[in-house]
Design a protein around this motif. Structure first.
Motif, short mmCIF file in Angstrom:
data_model
loop_
_atom_site.label_atom_id
_atom_site.label_comp_id
_atom_site.label_asym_id
_atom_site.label_seq_id
_atom_site.Cartn_x
_atom_site.Cartn_y
_atom_site.Cartn_z
N GLN A 186 -33.93 -15.57 49.20
CA GLN A 186 -34.43 -14.60 49.00
C GLN A 186 -34.26 -13.55 47.68
OE1 GLN A 186 -32.32 -11.10 49.90
NE2 GLN A 186 -33.43 -9.86 49.42
N ARG A 187 -33.47 -14.12 45.97
CA ARG A 187 -33.41 -13.83 44.57
C ARG A 187 -34.96 -14.89 43.96
NH1 ARG A 187 -33.62 -11.30 40.64
NH2 ARG A 187 -31.90 -11.84 39.13
N PHE A 188 -34.23 -16.48 44.70
CA PHE A 188 -36.00 -17.30 44.64
C PHE A 188 -37.01 -16.20 44.48
CE2 PHE A 188 -38.56 -20.40 43.63
CZ PHE A 188 -38.03 -21.12 42.36
N ARG A 189 -37.19 -15.74 45.62
CA ARG A 189 -38.48 -14.76 45.34
C ARG A 189 -38.52 -14.01 44.54
NH1 ARG A 189 -37.82 -16.56 51.38
NH2 ARG A 189 -36.34 -14.61 51.60
N GLN A 190 -37.37 -13.20 44.36
CA GLN A 190 -37.93 -11.86 43.61
C GLN A 190 -37.96 -12.78 42.13
OE1 GLN A 190 -33.53 -10.53 44.45
NE2 GLN A 190 -34.64 -8.94 45.73
N LEU A 191 -37.38 -13.80 41.96
CA LEU A 191 -37.63 -14.57 40.29
C LEU A 191 -38.85 -14.91 40.65
CD1 LEU A 191 -34.26 -15.87 39.73
CD2 LEU A 191 -35.18 -13.93 39.09
N ARG A 192 -39.43 -15.06 41.70
CA ARG A 192 -41.48 -15.99 41.66
C ARG A 192 -41.64 -14.46 40.91
NH1 ARG A 192 -42.42 -17.97 46.69
NH2 ARG A 192 -41.36 -19.88 46.41
N ASP A 193 -41.82 -13.76 41.66
CA ASP A 193 -42.49 -12.75 42.06
C ASP A 193 -42.26 -11.63 39.43
OD1 ASP A 193 -43.56 -12.42 43.83
OD2 ASP A 193 -42.45 -11.00 44.34
N ASP A 194 -40.89 -11.65 39.17
CA ASP A 194 -40.53 -11.50 38.41
C ASP A 194 -39.90 -12.60 37.79
OD1 ASP A 194 -40.31 -9.41 35.86
OD2 ASP A 194 -38.63 -8.81 36.91
N PRO A 195 -40.34 -13.35 36.88
CA PRO A 195 -39.95 -13.87 36.24
C PRO A 195 -38.41 -13.60 34.98
CG PRO A 195 -41.80 -15.28 35.54
CD PRO A 195 -41.45 -13.94 37.17
N PHE A 196 -39.42 -12.81 34.40
CA PHE A 196 -38.75 -12.52 32.82
C PHE A 196 -37.51 -11.51 33.48
CE2 PHE A 196 -42.79 -13.81 31.92
CZ PHE A 196 -42.91 -14.10 30.86
N ALA A 197 -36.94 -11.52 34.80
CA ALA A 197 -36.14 -10.80 34.76
C ALA A 197 -34.54 -11.37 34.09
CB ALA A 197 -35.59 -10.59 36.13
N MET A 198 -34.65 -12.99 33.72
CA MET A 198 -34.34 -13.71 33.08
C MET A 198 -33.89 -13.86 31.99
SD MET A 198 -33.02 -16.57 35.98
CE MET A 198 -31.89 -16.33 35.64
N ALA A 199 -35.38 -13.42 31.09
CA ALA A 199 -35.65 -13.29 29.98
C ALA A 199 -34.31 -12.83 28.82
CB ALA A 199 -36.60 -12.50 29.43
N SER A 200 -33.48 -13.62 27.13
CA SER A 200 -32.70 -13.16 26.19
C SER A 200 -33.65 -14.12 25.39
CB SER A 200 -31.91 -14.22 27.56
OG SER A 200 -31.68 -15.73 27.34
N VAL A 201 -33.03 -12.92 24.74
CA VAL A 201 -33.14 -13.66 22.78
C VAL A 201 -33.28 -15.39 22.97
CG1 VAL A 201 -32.72 -13.63 21.06
CG2 VAL A 201 -32.22 -11.63 22.16
N GLY A 202 -34.07 -16.07 22.37
CA GLY A 202 -34.25 -16.95 22.03
C GLY A 202 -34.71 -18.03 22.73
N ARG A 203 -35.41 -17.82 24.75
CA ARG A 203 -34.90 -18.27 25.58
C ARG A 203 -36.23 -18.18 25.99
NH1 ARG A 203 -31.80 -16.97 31.30
NH2 ARG A 203 -30.55 -18.78 30.84
N TYR A 204 -37.48 -19.54 26.50
CA TYR A 204 -38.73 -19.40 26.93
C TYR A 204 -38.98 -19.34 28.09
CZ TYR A 204 -43.59 -20.34 26.01
OH TYR A 204 -45.27 -20.47 26.63
N LEU A 205 -39.45 -18.46 28.91
CA LEU A 205 -39.64 -18.60 30.69
C LEU A 205 -40.38 -19.31 30.72
CD1 LEU A 205 -38.70 -15.15 31.51
CD2 LEU A 205 -36.89 -17.75 31.41
N ILE A 206 -40.91 -20.77 31.52
CA ILE A 206 -42.41 -20.90 32.15
C ILE A 206 -42.20 -20.53 34.10
CG2 ILE A 206 -43.31 -23.09 32.69
CD1 ILE A 206 -41.53 -24.43 29.72
N PRO A 207 -42.87 -19.77 34.17
CA PRO A 207 -42.93 -19.77 35.66
C PRO A 207 -42.89 -20.78 36.18
CG PRO A 207 -44.59 -18.73 33.95
CD PRO A 207 -43.94 -19.85 33.45
N GLU A 208 -42.72 -21.20 37.91
CA GLU A 208 -42.75 -21.57 38.77
C GLU A 208 -43.94 -23.05 38.86
OE1 GLU A 208 -41.79 -22.79 43.02
OE2 GLU A 208 -42.22 -21.00 42.27
#
Length: 332
Positions: free
Chosen positions: A143-165
């Motif tokens: 369930q949490r994974f599906r949420q993060l798939r829709d909004d990966p930037f929920a795991m954003a932080s300074v200096g971190r580069y997010l790449i979607p699934e």
């Protein structure tokens, strides 16, 4: 959104910048993709020529389409001065497997967010290999994974580069489009292209890169009519003409990673007769779909097809018993 400059010029600029990263060149990633004829009796019987893009032979770990979807994202991470990469995937993710190797080469930290809290690094070969490259993991519920798939930037932080699934963002699409520019052939000679579809990132990129007269057939590995809507929306955003692509949502054989005996038998038979290893999640289903298209004359006699082998053979280990390419047939 993709850059507004012409596609060829944009790709050339990115490739020039990529050449300035010698650590990536040291990995032995070729600038050209080998294209070779794929002799098979059924193709001959229907008068269709099929050529195979050997992206599966690009690199022992960073194989298939994974490099193309990641390479411009890695450049952007460097531009932003990021010290950590984070992406998402399943326990046998080809994407995370490749990302771990690339992050190690760049000497940058990598985090993999993995679907399913029950998994254990020590008992999974893919996770173990990625961990040995330095990747750390966060296991989350489905369930949490599906949420993060829709909004990966929920795991954003300074200096971190997010790449979607699956690397599915505009730079991933652009990188996938660059596959066409790496082909050692004249793509204008083909009537059709064919490729497996997961997130749709590679499919969309290839559609952008190929000449408009080459109809691109995609074979969804995921079950559900929503895939047709999602891909149609992606193509509309990229201003891709509807007539230039066709997505099959009928060849998933039960859903993502679902397999049956006939699929496994086909993969074995195809390998034994052609020397080409496929896997059951993506490329095996895509090749069966291509055969179905040919038999139904959706691809008529006289056609010339470019089948993109998107790699992912490390995932064969995720089946019970583990599936392996035939050791008697050497890699070319």
């Amino acid at each position: 959104m993709l850059p507004h400059a012409p596609l060829t010029e944009t790709i050339a600029a990115y490739e020039s910048e990529l050449d300035q990263l010698p650590v990536l060149s040291a990995l032995g990633l070729r600038h050209e993709l080998v294209v070779e004829p794929l002799p098979y009796k059924l193709f001959d019987a229907y008068g269709v020529q099929v050529d195979l893009v050997r992206a599966d032979q690009l690199h022992p770990v960073i194989s298939g389409n994974k490099w193309y979807k990641l390479k411009y994202n890695l450049l952007e991470a460097q531009r932003q001065g990021c010290h950590e990469l984070l992406s998402f995937g399943g326990v046998w993710s080809n994407h995370l497997h490749a990302l771990a190797c690339l992050a190690a080469a760049l000497k940058i930290s990598a985090v993999g967010v993995v679907r399913g809290e029950e998994h254990d690094v020590a008992t999974n070969p893919m996770l173990l290999e990625a961990a040995r490259q330095g990747m750390t993991f966060e296991f989350v519920s489905r369930q949490r994974f599906r949420q993060l798939r829709d909004d990966p930037f929920a795991m954003a932080s300074v200096g971190r580069y997010l790449i979607p699934e699956g690397g599915d963002n505009p730079l991933g699409v652009l990188g996938a489009a660059s596959m066409v520019h790496c082909l050692r052939c004249d793509v204008s000679r083909y009537t059709h292209g064919a490729v497996a579809v997961g997130t749709g990132c590679t499919y969309a990129g290839l559609r952008l890169g190929l000449p408009s007269q080459v109809k691109l057939l995609g074979v969804s590995a995921l079950k559900g009519a929503w895939m047709q809507r999602a891909i149609a929306e992606k193509m509309t955003q990229l201003n891709v003409p509807e007539a230039s692509w066709l997505l099959s949502t009928q060849h998933h054989r039960g859903g993502f990673a679902a397999v049956d005996e006939s699929l496994l038998s086909f993969i074995t038979e195809f390998r034994d007769n052609t020397g080409v290893a496929l896997e059951p999640v993506y490329t095996g289903k895509a090749m069966l779909a291509l055969i179905d298209f040919i038999q139904q004359q959706i691809i008529p006699s006289g056609s010339r097809v470019l089948f993109i082998h998107s790699g992912g053979l490390q995932g064969l280990r995720g089946f019970k018993p583990p599936l392996e390419p035939n050791p008697d047939i050497p890699d070319e």
